[in-house]
Every structure is written in C-alpha cells, then in structure tokens.
Design an enzyme around this catalytic site. Structure first.
Site, PDB file in Angstrom:
ATOM      1  N   ASP A   1    -103.305  60.307 -53.699  1.00  0.00           N
ATOM      2  CA  ASP A   1    -102.312  59.830 -54.662  1.00  0.00           C
ATOM      3  C   ASP A   1    -101.290  58.932 -53.967  1.00  0.00           C
ATOM      4  O   ASP A   1    -100.703  59.303 -52.956  1.00  0.00           O
ATOM      5  CB  ASP A   1    -101.606  61.017 -55.313  1.00  0.00           C
ATOM      6  CG  ASP A   1    -100.908  60.654 -56.612  1.00  0.00           C
ATOM      7  OD1 ASP A   1    -100.155  59.666 -56.619  1.00  0.00           O
ATOM      8  OD2 ASP A   1    -101.124  61.346 -57.612  1.00  0.00           O
TER       9      ASP A   1
ATOM     10  N   SER B   1     -99.886  58.249 -62.384  1.00  0.00           N
ATOM     11  CA  SER B   1    -101.046  59.036 -61.966  1.00  0.00           C
ATOM     12  C   SER B   1    -101.887  59.513 -63.140  1.00  0.00           C
ATOM     13  O   SER B   1    -103.111  59.634 -63.032  1.00  0.00           O
ATOM     14  CB  SER B   1    -100.596  60.245 -61.136  1.00  0.00           C
ATOM     15  OG  SER B   1    -100.023  59.824 -59.918  1.00  0.00           O
TER      16      SER B   1
ATOM     17  N   ASP C   1     -98.178  60.589 -52.165  1.00  0.00           N
ATOM     18  CA  ASP C   1     -97.362  59.935 -53.181  1.00  0.00           C
ATOM     19  C   ASP C   1     -95.896  60.355 -53.069  1.00  0.00           C
ATOM     20  O   ASP C   1     -94.991  59.522 -53.189  1.00  0.00           O
ATOM     21  CB  ASP C   1     -97.925  60.316 -54.560  1.00  0.00           C
ATOM     22  CG  ASP C   1     -97.085  59.829 -55.710  1.00  0.00           C
ATOM     23  OD1 ASP C   1     -96.998  58.606 -55.913  1.00  0.00           O
ATOM     24  OD2 ASP C   1     -96.510  60.679 -56.433  1.00  0.00           O
TER      25      ASP C   1
ATOM     26  N   ASP D   1    -105.058  56.397 -57.110  1.00  0.00           N
ATOM     27  CA  ASP D   1    -104.695  55.980 -58.459  1.00  0.00           C
ATOM     28  C   ASP D   1    -103.799  54.755 -58.455  1.00  0.00           C
ATOM     29  O   ASP D   1    -103.840  53.929 -59.364  1.00  0.00           O
ATOM     30  CB  ASP D   1    -104.021  57.139 -59.204  1.00  0.00           C
ATOM     31  CG  ASP D   1    -102.993  57.867 -58.340  1.00  0.00           C
ATOM     32  OD1 ASP D   1    -102.740  57.440 -57.191  1.00  0.00           O
ATOM     33  OD2 ASP D   1    -102.443  58.886 -58.810  1.00  0.00           O
TER      34      ASP D   1
END
Length: 377
Positions: free
Chosen positions: A41, A82, A259, A301
């Site tokens: 992510d 996401s 992320d 993503d």
C-alpha cells in the site's frame, strides 16, 4: 529450383519444426493453479528503490523479470484511495474513492475471492492493518464506504475466505450491535487465535484459520510486530495448499503500513515497512519457484507521500548548504497520495502478460486469463 539435397534437408527438419511448434503451443496453454497477489500500500518506485539502498541483503524485487506499469486513477478522482484501488484489482472495475467491492452505482461487483471460490479454490487475505481496512476488505466485502468496519466484518463471516491474518478483532467482538461475530466464525468452521501466529503443524488439522492479533491495527514492524508479515505469508501459503486433493489457492497479502509511513512523512517508518514487505515477497517467490504452478504479482494501489530518495543537504565550513551525493535522505512532497504510475512485478505462469502500461483494472483480467478462472459463473 529445389535440389535433392535441399528437399532431403526440409524433410529431415520438418519433425523438429513441428515438435518446436507443439512445445510453444503447450507453453501458451499452461495456466497458473495458484495466485499470490502482494500489494504494498502506497508503494511507488522510490519506495521500492529504498530497499536497494537500505536493505542489508539483496531485495527480492530484483528476482522478477516481467515488469509493467499501471495507471491508478479512480472513476471520479485523478488520485485514487486504497478502497477504489483495491476494488479495481479485486473486481476489475473503476469506482469512486471510498467504495469497497461496489461499482459507481453502488451495485455489488464480484471479487476474485468469490470467483475463485466457485472453482473450489481456497482463498486468504493477510494485512498488517485491521483485516477490515480498505485493501483487504475489497477482496471479500461490499460496502458503500470503507469506514463501515462492522459491516465489513459481517461480510467476512459470510464470505468464502479460508485463511486470514491481521488486526481488527474489536470489530468482531466489541460491536455497537452487541454481537460477537467470533462465535459466528467458529460456527463456520474457523479456528481463531488472538494471541500469536502458530506453526503449520499446530493448525494443519483445521479447515479454516483466523488470526486476529490486535483490537484494531497491528504495531509497526519496528515497534513489536517484528516479522509477522513474512511469517504469515509462509503460513498462509502452507495452510491453503495443504490438502492434496484441493491444493489450489488465491491469497492477497498487503504491506499496509508502507502507506502510513508515507502519510506521516516518516522515511524510517516507510523503509522498515517496505523491507518487511520485501521479505514477504521472498516467501512467495520461494514457494512459486519450487511449485512451478504459481503466479506471483507484486504491485501497489497508489503512491503515498511523493517520496523521493534525495541527496542529503549538508553545510560546509562556511555555513553554505550543499548536496552530498554520497548520502541519501528520504524526502516527501505531500502528506497524501500521488498520481504517479505504479510498478507491477510478475513471476510464474502468465507473468509475461503483466508487462506494458495499462489501467489498474487490467490486473483483475490478467489474473483471470492466467488462471482460466471463469468470471461468468
């Protein structure tokens, strides 16, 4: 004019040419029996690059030969979140930011977990966030807003998932509606561990397995989570492939907190999570290399933080600033996501198809093509 010698040569070569063509046709028909999809992510090219500078061993990213790029915009926004990004992977549709397993018109869309399960293929999800977070949820849930964690938990109970590991225990057993969904999971055949990952020998006898190791999100790897992600990856693969007569599987593994390091503009946090994720990639590739029937896909993503590996700014004896090109510092341009293209790495049967530049929704269709799973059932 064809001489006797030329004719004889052609006749002698014909069987070899036919054999070569048959081999090529057979190779084209080979389909993956298993799929391991790893999603880092918030991981763009600079995040990946950090492993090549800061990891003490060779990054597993370097083991891939087939590499592509995806465009990540959601249906209504140039920069995705996401939920929309993972729904594109899981169901092959562009949707709005915040949507989990639904289209723009709020209708449910079939996920890879649901499609694979129709073919008696076992499925699993792993995350270092809560298991209800946007990315893992998009593979088994259908809600109009990613923040509906209790609804997502209820979708997990009725899903076809066979193995999951992550945080999010409180959304099962400390709910506003007073229900204890852990009991319902047990009724569906799940063995549940809320303390720690077990060994394969300990869980081998179970038909379904759930690890809920935090009330909400798991700790960062540098603050106590340690090597949960690579261990859970290896354990999940072992568990899903354990039955001789039904060993095929699909599993999604998310390095969730890369992320979060980007959002926090914390380079140390980001890099430690990226290296942890790379170790999980290694576990997947080790299995795939031995198995020969497994497609491994690694992507993200979106990118988070506008992360860059820049030269370190220092000052000389006169107090003047200069860039030290022998020392790297992670820098950021935003606290949010960016619209940069995202790398895709693939290994195994069908890996060649993941080269090129394409929309993120194509990941879904390329997986279906590589496995021959039928979306129409």
């Amino acid at each position: 004019m064809i001489t006797k010698t030329t004719l004889l040569t052609i006749l002698l070569m014909t069987p070899f040419l036919c054999t070569s063509q048959n081999v090529e046709i057979k190779q084209e028909l080979v389909k993956a029996k298993n799929v391991i999809l790893l999603i880092g992510d918030g991981t763009g090219l600079s995040q990946i690059s950090s492993a090549f500078y800061f990891k003490k061993t060779n990054p597993h990213y370097a083991r891939f030969k087939h590499i592509g790029l995806i465009k990540t915009s959601s249906s209504k926004q140039a920069i995705t979140d996401s939920a929309a990004g993972a729904t594109a992977f899981a169901s092959g549709v562009k949707t709005y930011n915040g949507a989990v397993g639904i289209a723009d018109d709020s209708t449910e869309v079939k996920t890879l977990v649901e499609i694979a399960s129709l073919h008696n293929i076992k499925t699993g999800v792993i995350a270092t966030s809560s298991i209800q977070h946007a990315t893992p949820a998009s593979f088994y849930a259908h809600v109009i807003n990613r923040g509906l964690y209790e609804d997502i938990s209820a979708d997990m109970v009725v899903s076809d998932i066979d193995f999951f590991a992550g945080g999010g225990r409180s959304f099962f057993n400390k709910r506003k509606d007073g229900k204890n969904l852990l009991v319902e999971l047990e009724t569906k055949g799940f063995a549940i561990d809320t303390l720690a990952l077990g060994t394969f020998s300990e869980i081998q006898k179970h038909s379904k397995m759930a690890y809920l190791l935090a009330d909400e999100h798991m700790k960062p790897t540098a603050k106590g989570r340690d090597d949960f992600l690579p261990k859970a990856t290896e354990l999940g693969i072992q568990f899903l492939s354990k039955d001789t007569n039904n060993s095929n599987f699909f599993i999604m593994i998310e390095g969730s907190q890369i992320d979060w390091g980007g959002h926090a503009n914390d380079a140390d946090y980001l890099i430690s999570e990226l290296i942890d994720f790379d170790n999980a990639i290694g576990k997947a590739l080790d299995f795939a290399e031995k198995d020969g029937n497994t497609l491994v896909i690694v992507t993200a993503d979106h990118e988070t933080g506008g992360f860059t590996l820049a030269s370190t700014i220092k000052k000389d004896g006169d107090g003047k600033s200069y860039s030290d090109y022998n020392e790297i510092t992670g820098t950021f341009s935003t606290n949010g996501h960016s619209a940069t293209l995202i790398p895709v790495f693939a290994f195994g049967p069908g890996a060649e198809a993941f080269s090129g530049v394409y929309e993120n929704t194509e990941i879904f269709y390329k997986i279906l093509d590589a496995t021959n799973w039928n979306n129409g059932n």
